[in-house]
Design a protein around this motif. Structure first.
Motif, PDB file in Angstrom:
ATOM      1  N   PRO A  34     -24.489 -64.375  64.504  1.00  0.00           N
ATOM      2  CA  PRO A  34     -24.767 -65.403  65.510  1.00  0.00           C
ATOM      3  C   PRO A  34     -24.909 -66.774  64.850  1.00  0.00           C
ATOM      4  N   GLU A  35     -25.141 -67.787  65.657  1.00  0.00           N
ATOM      5  CA  GLU A  35     -25.364 -69.130  65.122  1.00  0.00           C
ATOM      6  C   GLU A  35     -26.752 -69.234  64.492  1.00  0.00           C
ATOM      7  N   GLY A  36     -26.895 -70.207  63.604  1.00  0.00           N
ATOM      8  CA  GLY A  36     -28.216 -70.520  63.063  1.00  0.00           C
ATOM      9  C   GLY A  36     -28.631 -69.757  61.829  1.00  0.00           C
ATOM     10  N   VAL A  40     -28.068 -76.164  57.760  1.00  0.00           N
ATOM     11  CA  VAL A  40     -27.013 -76.998  58.351  1.00  0.00           C
ATOM     12  C   VAL A  40     -26.366 -77.903  57.309  1.00  0.00           C
ATOM     13  N   VAL A  47     -20.402 -68.299  61.571  1.00  0.00           N
ATOM     14  CA  VAL A  47     -20.539 -67.699  62.893  1.00  0.00           C
ATOM     15  C   VAL A  47     -19.359 -66.760  63.154  1.00  0.00           C
ATOM     16  N   GLN A 135     -33.261 -61.110  66.087  1.00  0.00           N
ATOM     17  CA  GLN A 135     -32.621 -62.341  65.613  1.00  0.00           C
ATOM     18  C   GLN A 135     -33.594 -63.325  64.941  1.00  0.00           C
ATOM     19  N   ARG A 139     -33.005 -64.337  61.080  1.00  0.00           N
ATOM     20  CA  ARG A 139     -32.724 -65.732  60.751  1.00  0.00           C
ATOM     21  C   ARG A 139     -33.672 -66.237  59.665  1.00  0.00           C
TER      22      ARG A 139
END
Length: 214
Positions: A34-36, A40, A47, A135, A139
């Motif tokens: 998934p994203e994140g 960044v 992704v 998640q 993360r």
């Protein structure tokens, strides 16, 4: 009311585990990232790239203890020379998901009217019905395992500050330094021999003038 989507690959069902302390269940799952999952503009898990999970679910008095490992491929950019960086990442994590009706000591949780006004010092994860969302835990584990300043190699020399050349490709790369205080005078300096020729021509003209007067 259960707000989690059981179709989400990072949402897991504990119904088969039951609530008898000591019950165990293992789960293996491969899913698109998934994203994140990264820092960044520095480095992270692309992704949609494939990730692999191995989980151990254990029923305890307070809830479900989740212990697991995750494997992923990460990509980024060297902070010194801006070359691409790739690596395989293995992370480990463990988190306790509390039953909705119990507190951290396994007691019945107070109702909304009985809740204390004091905020919890640590984030607490809870089951929603029989489901939990992995998640946030995944993360945190991935981000903490990533380097804050990734490099393509430990001894990367970076880029030349003047022309941007990658110094590791040419360790002897350099530029001749010119003192800026003298740079403006370089164009004013005469070519070798010019000054002597000019003086010689001046002497010749003065000699001819003297002979004409005589």
């Amino acid at each position: 009311m259960n707000r989690l989507d059981h179709r989400d690959p990072l949402v897991f069902d504990t119904h088969e585990l039951g609530r008898r302390p000591g019950s165990l269940r293992t789960v293996e799952r491969t899913f698109p990232a998934p994203e994140g999952l990264g820092i960044v503009d520095v480095i992270g898990v692309p992704v949609g790239s494939e990730m692999a999970l191995e989980l151990r679910l254990e029923s305890v008095v307070e809830g479900v203890l989740v212990t697991g490992t995750a494997e992923a491929h990460v990509t980024g950019e060297c902070v010194r020379c801006l070359e691409p960086v790739e690596d395989d990442l293995d992370v480990e994590f463990q988190e306790l998901y509390y039953y909705p009706e119990t507190d951290e000591r396994g007691r019945r949780a107070p109702s909304s009217q009985e809740e204390s006004s004091e905020d919890d010092d640590e984030e607490t994860y809870r089951l929603e019905g029989d489901f939990f969302d992995l998640q946030p835990v995944l993360r945190d584990a991935v981000v903490l395992a990533l380097p804050l300043q990734p490099v393509c190699q430990e001894d990367c020399l970076g880029l030349c500050s003047e022309c941007g050349a990658r110094l590791s490709d040419d360790p002897d790369h350099h530029h001749d330094a010119v003192d800026p205080r003298w740079a403006a005078l370089q164009g004013l300096s005469a070519a070798p021999g010019d000054e002597g020729d000019e003086n010689k021509d001046s002497d010749t003209r003065e000699g001819l003038a003297e002979n004409q007067e005589k």
